[in-house]
Design an enzyme around this catalytic site. Structure first.
Site, mmCIF file in Angstrom:
data_model
loop_
_atom_site.group_PDB
_atom_site.id
_atom_site.type_symbol
_atom_site.label_atom_id
_atom_site.label_comp_id
_atom_site.label_asym_id
_atom_site.label_seq_id
_atom_site.Cartn_x
_atom_site.Cartn_y
_atom_site.Cartn_z
ATOM 1 N N GLY A 215 0.819 -1.207 0.000
ATOM 2 C CA GLY A 215 0.000 0.000 0.000
ATOM 3 C C GLY A 215 0.850 1.253 0.000
ATOM 4 N N GLY A 217 2.320 4.793 1.642
ATOM 5 C CA GLY A 217 2.649 5.357 2.941
ATOM 6 C C GLY A 217 4.116 5.188 3.263
ATOM 7 N N GLY A 218 4.553 5.894 4.314
ATOM 8 C CA GLY A 218 5.954 5.874 4.687
ATOM 9 C C GLY A 218 6.441 4.493 5.075
ATOM 10 N N ILE A 219 5.630 3.739 5.830
ATOM 11 C CA ILE A 219 6.076 2.417 6.277
ATOM 12 C C ILE A 219 6.148 1.433 5.109
ATOM 13 C CG2 ILE A 219 5.628 0.481 7.814
ATOM 14 C CD1 ILE A 219 4.295 2.478 9.732
ATOM 15 N N GLU A 238 -2.721 -3.409 -5.769
ATOM 16 C CA GLU A 238 -3.739 -2.484 -6.274
ATOM 17 C C GLU A 238 -3.080 -1.207 -6.773
ATOM 18 O OE1 GLU A 238 -6.465 -1.878 -3.040
ATOM 19 O OE2 GLU A 238 -5.218 -0.369 -2.100
ATOM 20 N N LYS A 361 1.125 11.516 18.124
ATOM 21 C CA LYS A 361 1.191 12.809 18.823
ATOM 22 C C LYS A 361 2.372 12.868 19.793
ATOM 23 C CE LYS A 361 -3.629 14.189 18.277
ATOM 24 N NZ LYS A 361 -4.854 14.698 18.921
#
Length: 431
Positions: A215, A217-219, A238, A361
């Site tokens: 997918g 994203g950074g990871i 995908e 956070k």
């Protein structure tokens, strides 16, 4: 009449093409980089001329004028997945949302459960046989074309002509609008030490010859960057992005050992750089297919050793993953995460990874929680999830008892939160 004559006969201005839309229609628009800007700008400019028109799309990239809370009675966005442009409307309630697995969107459209009156899509220039390629996104758009009263293509020479089940013939097209805007580019996400640590845990569990779904994203991209030394990897995914292209260029991806469609990469949409779009153009090793082919767990699961990597925002102590909302507040959507988790579970030798940083956070909130926050949508169920990975390690859940799951997940939580998670688990009779 020749194909070129038919093409010229169907050419319209964007303003005229938008008038093919009727009041009450639903316009289906493809994923991300395949959205047609000239048509959507024209629709935005004329939106007050319409009544009860809806635009259905996954992952819009640009915020067009019709994203307007003051004109939703004219044109309203209906999300299959919230992206940066549409998220504010979803959170404020003036954009709608259709929950659905990405694999099943074509079926919903074909069965009329989700309407498709008009299709607006980017397309490559027409070839000598009269075909256009929707190479940037076959997704659910090919199914919508089967049902639509009007199909309007924004033909752009910057769109790659891709192979696979993503071609549309001039005879299927109602109108053509021409443009030459650059295709939107999306760079690689930022990768920091936490992403690198998670990526290394996953990369170490990927073997030569495995087939990958990764997918955005950074990871996930941190995983990709640590796979360049692998050999004979395959791709059945995908989203096709720059990270996967890098693996092809490094020689790590050859698709030779894929048992399902060997020597071919499969994807349903592309999102990346200009270099990626050029890489896709008439590439015989790549096929773009609708999501009911790429994402169907039965079909994707026919790839032996399928490894799927997807991110989440929260995991509770029983293993439920909340990947699309924070409480009742929407952030994204269901997408294809569950599709590919289930596909990996079906695959002979498959592994599914759900990845997340242990905290949010500035380390003040644990992402591994006793129970998901009230109202959170469960994206991947406790019965489906297998590996969960944080920067503190790997929790393997499939086949484990509730007690064992809680122990595994507490073990990969941030050390500052393990004590309170353990106390919460005792109160829940999990420990």
């Amino acid at each position: 009449m020749s194909f070129n004559q038919k093409y010229q006969e169907k050419r319209l201005s964007a303003d005229d093409a938008v008038r093919l839309v009727h009041n009450g229609d639903t316009i289906v628009v493809p994923t991300g980089s395949a959205e047609p800007p000239t048509l959507l700008i024209a629709l935005s400019e004329q939106r007050r001329d319409f009544r009860d028109v809806r635009v259905s799309q996954i992952l819009p990239l640009r915020k067009y004028g019709y994203y307007d809370p003051e004109t939703t009675e004219h044109v309203r966005h209906v999300a299959y997945f919230f992206g940066p442009a549409s998220r504010a409307g979803g959170q404020a309630g003036w954009s709608d949302y259709i929950p659905a697995y990405f694999a099943e969107l074509p079926t919903l459209l074909r069965q009329g459960l989700s309407p498709a009156n008009v299709v607006f899509s980017m397309a490559s220039p027409m070839d000598e046989e009269g075909y256009f390629s929707l190479g940037l996104a076959a997704d659910y758009t090919m199914a919508a074309i089967e049902k639509a009263r009007a199909v309007v293509l924004e033909v752009n020479p910057n769109v790659p002509f891709s192979f696979g089940n993503c071609r549309v013939h001039i005879s299927q097209v109602t109108a053509i609008v021409e443009s030459d805007e650059p295709i939107p580019e999306v760079g690689l996400p930022k990768i920091g030490p936490i992403q690198e640590a998670i990526g290394k845990y996953v990369a170490d569990m990927i073997n030569d010859g495995d087939t990958l779904q990764i997918g955005y994203g950074g990871i996930p991209d941190a995983v990709v960057m640590q796979l360049t030394h692998k050999r004979d990897l395959g791709i059945h995914t995908e989203m096709l992005g720059d990270g996967l292209m890098t693996l092809v260029e490094s020689g790590a991806v050859t698709n030779r050992r894929k048992n399902f469609h060997p020597n071919k990469m499969f994807a349903t949409f592309a999102l990346g750089s200009k270099k990626l779009y050029q890489f896709m153009h008439r590439n015989p090793a790549l096929e773009m297919h609708p999501s009911d082919i790429t994402n169907d767990p039965y079909l994707a699961g026919q790839n032996d050793n399928l490894v799927t990597i997807n991110a989440t925002m929260q995991v509770d102590l029983i293993g439920q993953c909340g990947s699309e909302t924070l409480g009742f507040c929407p952030v994204s959507g269901t997408g294809g995460q569950t599709d590919f988790v289930r596909a990996a579970n079906r695959s002979n030798g498959g592994k599914s990874f759900i990845v997340l940083p242990a905290t949010a956070k500035d380390q003040t909130i644990s992402r591994i929680v006793p129970t998901l926050a009230a109202g959170t949508h469960v994206s991947t169920s406790k019965n489906d999830v297998n590996y969960v990975v944080s920067e503190y390690g790997v929790a393997q859940l499939r086949g484990k008892t509730a007690r064992q799951r809680a122990e595994e997940l507490i073990g990969i939580a941030h050390p500052d939160f393990r004590g309170e998670l353990r106390e919460a688990a005792k109160k829940m009779n999990l420990l």
